[in-house]
Design a protein around this motif. Structure first.
Motif, PDB file in Angstrom:
ATOM      1  N   ALA A  56      -1.676   2.360   9.672  1.00  0.00           N
ATOM      2  CA  ALA A  56      -0.563   2.185   8.732  1.00  0.00           C
ATOM      3  C   ALA A  56       0.011   0.765   8.761  1.00  0.00           C
ATOM      4  CB  ALA A  56       0.523   3.223   9.022  1.00  0.00           C
ATOM      5  N   GLN A  67      -5.518  -0.081   0.099  1.00  0.00           N
ATOM      6  CA  GLN A  67      -4.067  -0.234  -0.032  1.00  0.00           C
ATOM      7  C   GLN A  67      -3.707  -1.663  -0.396  1.00  0.00           C
ATOM      8  OE1 GLN A  67      -1.619   1.741   2.806  1.00  0.00           O
ATOM      9  NE2 GLN A  67       0.015   0.222   2.718  1.00  0.00           N
ATOM     10  N   SER A  69       1.612   3.098   0.070  1.00  0.00           N
ATOM     11  CA  SER A  69       1.435   3.600   1.440  1.00  0.00           C
ATOM     12  C   SER A  69       0.806   4.981   1.491  1.00  0.00           C
ATOM     13  CB  SER A  69       2.784   3.623   2.159  1.00  0.00           C
ATOM     14  OG  SER A  69       3.320   2.324   2.257  1.00  0.00           O
ATOM     15  N   LEU A  70       0.720   5.666   0.365  1.00  0.00           N
ATOM     16  CA  LEU A  70       0.059   6.983   0.350  1.00  0.00           C
ATOM     17  C   LEU A  70      -1.410   6.866   0.750  1.00  0.00           C
ATOM     18  CD1 LEU A  70       1.613   8.485  -2.904  1.00  0.00           C
ATOM     19  CD2 LEU A  70       2.115   9.147  -0.548  1.00  0.00           C
ATOM     20  N   ALA A 119      -1.629   6.690   4.596  1.00  0.00           N
ATOM     21  CA  ALA A 119      -1.235   7.992   5.142  1.00  0.00           C
ATOM     22  C   ALA A 119      -2.354   9.016   4.976  1.00  0.00           C
ATOM     23  CB  ALA A 119       0.043   8.474   4.457  1.00  0.00           C
ATOM     24  N   TRP A 152       2.965   7.441   6.680  1.00  0.00           N
ATOM     25  CA  TRP A 152       3.475   6.967   5.378  1.00  0.00           C
ATOM     26  C   TRP A 152       4.746   6.151   5.564  1.00  0.00           C
ATOM     27  CZ3 TRP A 152       7.837   9.001   2.477  1.00  0.00           C
ATOM     28  CH2 TRP A 152       7.920   8.489   1.171  1.00  0.00           C
TER      29      TRP A 152
END
Length: 793
Positions: A53, A108, A144-145, A148, A174
């Motif tokens: 993350a 991302q 950010s999904l 995650a 997330w």
């Protein structure tokens, strides 16, 4: 020639570009490596998912400003990070896990760049609060999904399970990626907004964001450490309870064996019925003991007689038999001594009657240093057990009350000293499966139990299955079970990632995330609002500058016009005055000549007023700050008014407040002129009525003060004419009421005061003017008086 010059210029720029790209590559690699290692070392518990993350959020910011160089740096650094995980942290970063992580980080970053492309490259993300909110929602919660989701997949692969819920893992990843992106990316982009924000604003935002991120990070770390400490304490407490329960159960079994041993030790002869009755009572207190057995010691010479007596006692044929293969011990059997099973409870095990078990307990008998003691055998499988559960034999040798050598069965030959004291063996067949199942149910689904006998070279699994230590607490304890050594392995049933989290954990996670997001949003909104204000102020400033320029041009043109007009009017006015003087010298001084004379004087005063007004507007007038006698000035004005022989209705009464000092520091000539114009304007406003002039002073800090001149109606009647004039004066700018009022306004402003026209609560009108003065000190007053005395001596 131009093409050659262009080629040479491009060739010279290539090394510079390559050098910049190489620097960016090393910066990206270093940031990425340090962030991943820090995340793995700081975030607890240690897991292969911890770096995904924050690394995705870091790459999102770097790819926005540096593009493909950031991707190359991430790609080249990932193998080194995987090596550190494997050798330094003893994790298992498989190719599948690292590929999914790298893919998620890249996706991302690319998505973030696409979502924020227009707002960043057109410098719009801080132009307004609305665009800022859109920008933060795109780079944070939305992008950010991806990381995650990747963390969720990696967690399933790492833990090798799809059971349970990974909701906390998904939400925490997330939140981590979102907060890192929201705090890191704006700070990275602020360096490109040098034209919009000065270094002070950028420093403020950077410092505030760092402090806010540090506070939220500290909160999460504190909460995380608290969770893990609570989790570990709970696990260790459960481990201790389980170990105590197992030791207590073993002690219960030992106590039952010792109770049976005491029965045989205290009795010269125990019948079969007595054994069965006593065994039934023991069984009512234990679920682990599945059989109780009695095996007396029989000498080889008395084997036949013993079989005869046993058959008679049991009322069935009884023969001493060899031990089955499943119960044989590795120790050699002494055939001169037998230990056949004589009594067995329950009777379902009657097929084992007569089985010689001396070989199983020979080691216990020969190694025991006392006449009695408990011996536990190694786990073994009993043939009659359909479920193939491992059984453990707890046995003890029962001594005689007196040292008689087996006289119960007619053996009168001398025996070894130890054997001559033994009567036989009490044997308890124990299976702990039910007890261990009850323990598992008691702590289900939190704890997994695994028990092994490690007395031999090869551990023997008594209960449970292999325990995995991935994302689980696991601990071992060893206990001594009467000549055997057991190892109890206790681990968490579920990995940490899919364990149920308490409400406090969710409150801290979600509350901290919302608080951090709002904090950063507030900081950036402040900057965005400042940007909006700067734009509006700049536009307004430009408009004001244009208006001011136009106004100044008009004002200067008007002033110059007035000066020129004044100069042109003074020449014919002077001619008129000359003619009037000549007429008077010739003796012509009738009413018409007097009227012309007074009219010319009035015009002259108007021209002087216009000249003064022009000088003030052009800034040609300077204000003095000298000491003078205020009371003397007021007395002179009062005498001048009396000397003009005006109508009694135009009388002005001077009322000077007691707090007004005699001497003040200001411009005496300006105040004198102001007072004269005020009297003229007051007479014009109030009409044919007596007036009251109140002079007051309000002192401020130090020696600063404000001097007030207040004109009001002295009589009881406020005439309709006065009301009409006051209505006209209050409905427009005072500067446009009359030339006298215009010069009054300019002089008041020149002396840092003001002029006002209004109505009292009683309905009467009032004209007031104020100027700033300073209180004269005693030294200044003495100096002024001495100078005045010298000049008038």
């Amino acid at each position: 020639m131009p093409n050659t010059l262009l080629i040479n210029l491009q060739s010279a720029q290539q090394p510079i570009i390559m050098q910049h790209n190489l620097q960016r590559f090393f910066i990206v690699s270093l940031l990425y490596f340090c962030l991943c290692i820090s995340a793995m070392l700081i975030i607890e518990p240690l897991s292969i998912i911890n770096f995904i993350a924050p690394a995705a959020a870091l790459f999102s910011g770097l790819v926005i400003i540096w593009g493909s160089i950031a991707f190359i740096g991430i790609l080249c650094t990932t193998p080194f990070i995987a090596g550190f995980f494997y050798y330094g942290l003893e994790l298992n970063p498989t190719v599948a896990i690292m590929s999914i992580a790298l893919l998620a980080i890249t996706l991302q970053g690319v998505l973030t760049k696409q979502l924020a492309f227009r707002l960043v490259y057109q410098a719009k993300w801080l132009k307004s609060r609305r665009l800022l909110l859109i920008f933060l929602l795109r780079i944070g919660p939305l992008a950010s999904l991806i990381s995650a989701t990747a963390v969720l997949i990696v967690s399933i692969l790492d833990n090798q399970t799809i059971q349970g819920t990974f909701l906390y893992t998904f939400v925490s990843s997330w939140v981590t990626s979102m907060l890192f992106a929201v705090f890191f990316i704006p700070l990275l982009l602020l360096s490109k907004e040098k034209t919009l924000f000065n270094i002070r604003k950028r420093f403020f935002v950077t410092l505030t964001s760092i402090l806010g991120a540090s506070a939220i990070f500290t909160l999460f770390i504190t909460s995380q450490n608290e969770q893990q400490s609570y989790r570990l304490d709970k696990f260790l407490q459960t481990k201790q309870e389980i170990t105590q329960d197992i030791v207590q159960e073993i002690d219960n079994v030992v106590m039952q064996v010792e109770s049976m041993s005491a029965l045989f030790y205290a009795s010269e002869h125990v019948e079969s019925d007595e054994f069965m009755l006593f065994s039934e009572r023991i069984f009512s207190h234990s679920d682990s003991v599945i059989a109780l057995k009695w095996a007396p010691l029989v000498h080889r010479n008395m084997k036949t007689e013993f079989e005869h007596l046993a058959s008679k006692e049991l009322q069935k044929t009884y023969n001493i038999k060899e031990m089955p293969d499943t119960l044989k011990s590795n120790a050699p059997s002494l055939k001169s001594i037998y230990a056949p099973l004589l009594y067995i409870y329950p009777k379902s095990d009657a097929q084992l009657l007569g089985v010689d078990v001396y070989g199983m307990f020979q080691k216990s008998l020969l190694t025991s240093s006392q006449a009695s003691g408990i011996f536990a055998s190694e786990p073994s499988l009993v043939e009659q057990d359909n479920f193939a559960k491992p059984s453990i034999f707890f046995s003890t040798a029962v001594p005689h009350l007196t040292p008689v050598a087996l006289n119960r069965y007619g053996n009168s030959k001398p025996q070894p000293a130890l054997l001559s004291q033994m009567q036989g063996f009490v044997v308890a067949v124990v299976q702990f499966e039910s007890f261990f199942d009850s323990l598992t149910k008691k702590y289900n689904p939190k704890i997994s139990i695994n028990i092994e006998d490690i007395s031999g070279n090869t551990p023997y699994l008594i209960y449970g299955q292999g325990v995995s230590g991935i994302n689980r607490h696991i601990d071992f304890s060893e206990i001594s079970v009467h000549s055997r050594q057991w190892r109890i392995s206790i681990s968490e049933y579920k990995p940490w990632l899919i364990q149920e989290m308490n409400a406090h954990t969710w409150y801290v996670l979600l509350g901290g995330a919302i608080g951090a997001l709002l904090f950063q949003l507030l900081v950036l909104i402040t900057v965005a609002y400042s940007s909006e204000l700067n734009q509006q102020v700049e536009l307004k400033t430009r408009a004001l500058r244009l208006d001011k320029s136009k106004f100044e041009k008009r004002s200067i043109a008007k002033t110059y016009f007035l000066e020129a007009f004044n100069d042109e009017l003074r020449m014919p006015l002077q001619v008129i005055k000359t003619f009037v003087e000549q007429l008077k010298q010739r003796g012509i001084n009738n009413k018409q000549v007097s009227g012309i004379y007074h009219a010319s004087n009035t015009i002259g005063q108007l021209l002087n007023t216009m000249a003064d007004l022009s000088e003030i507007e052009l800034g040609k007038v300077s204000v003095k700050h000298d000491t003078f006698d205020l009371y003397g000035l007021l007395n002179r004005e009062e005498l001048i008014l009396k000397g003009e022989k005006l109508n009694e209705n135009k009388t002005i009464y001077f009322l000077i407040d007691s707090e007004v000092p005699h001497f003040i520091n200001s411009d005496e000539l300006r105040i004198q002129k102001l007072l004269g114009l005020l009297i003229k304007s007051a007479q014009q406003l109030f009409g044919e009525t007596p007036l009251r002039l109140a002079v007051k002073l309000h002192q401020h800090k130090m020696d600063s003060a404000t001097l007030f001149f207040i004109f009001s109606n002295q009589g009881d009647v406020f005439t309709p004419y006065s009301r009409e004039q006051f209505n006209i004066a209050t409905s427009k700018d005072l500067g446009s009421y009359s030339t006298s009022m215009a010069i009054i306004k300019e002089v008041c402003q020149l002396l840092h005061g003001n002029v006002n026209v209004g109505f009292l609560a009683s309905g009467d009108g009032v004209l007031s003017a104020s100027v700033k003065v300073s209180i004269t000190t005693l030294e200044q007053q003495k100096a002024h008086q001495a100078k005045y005395f010298d000049e008038n001596r």
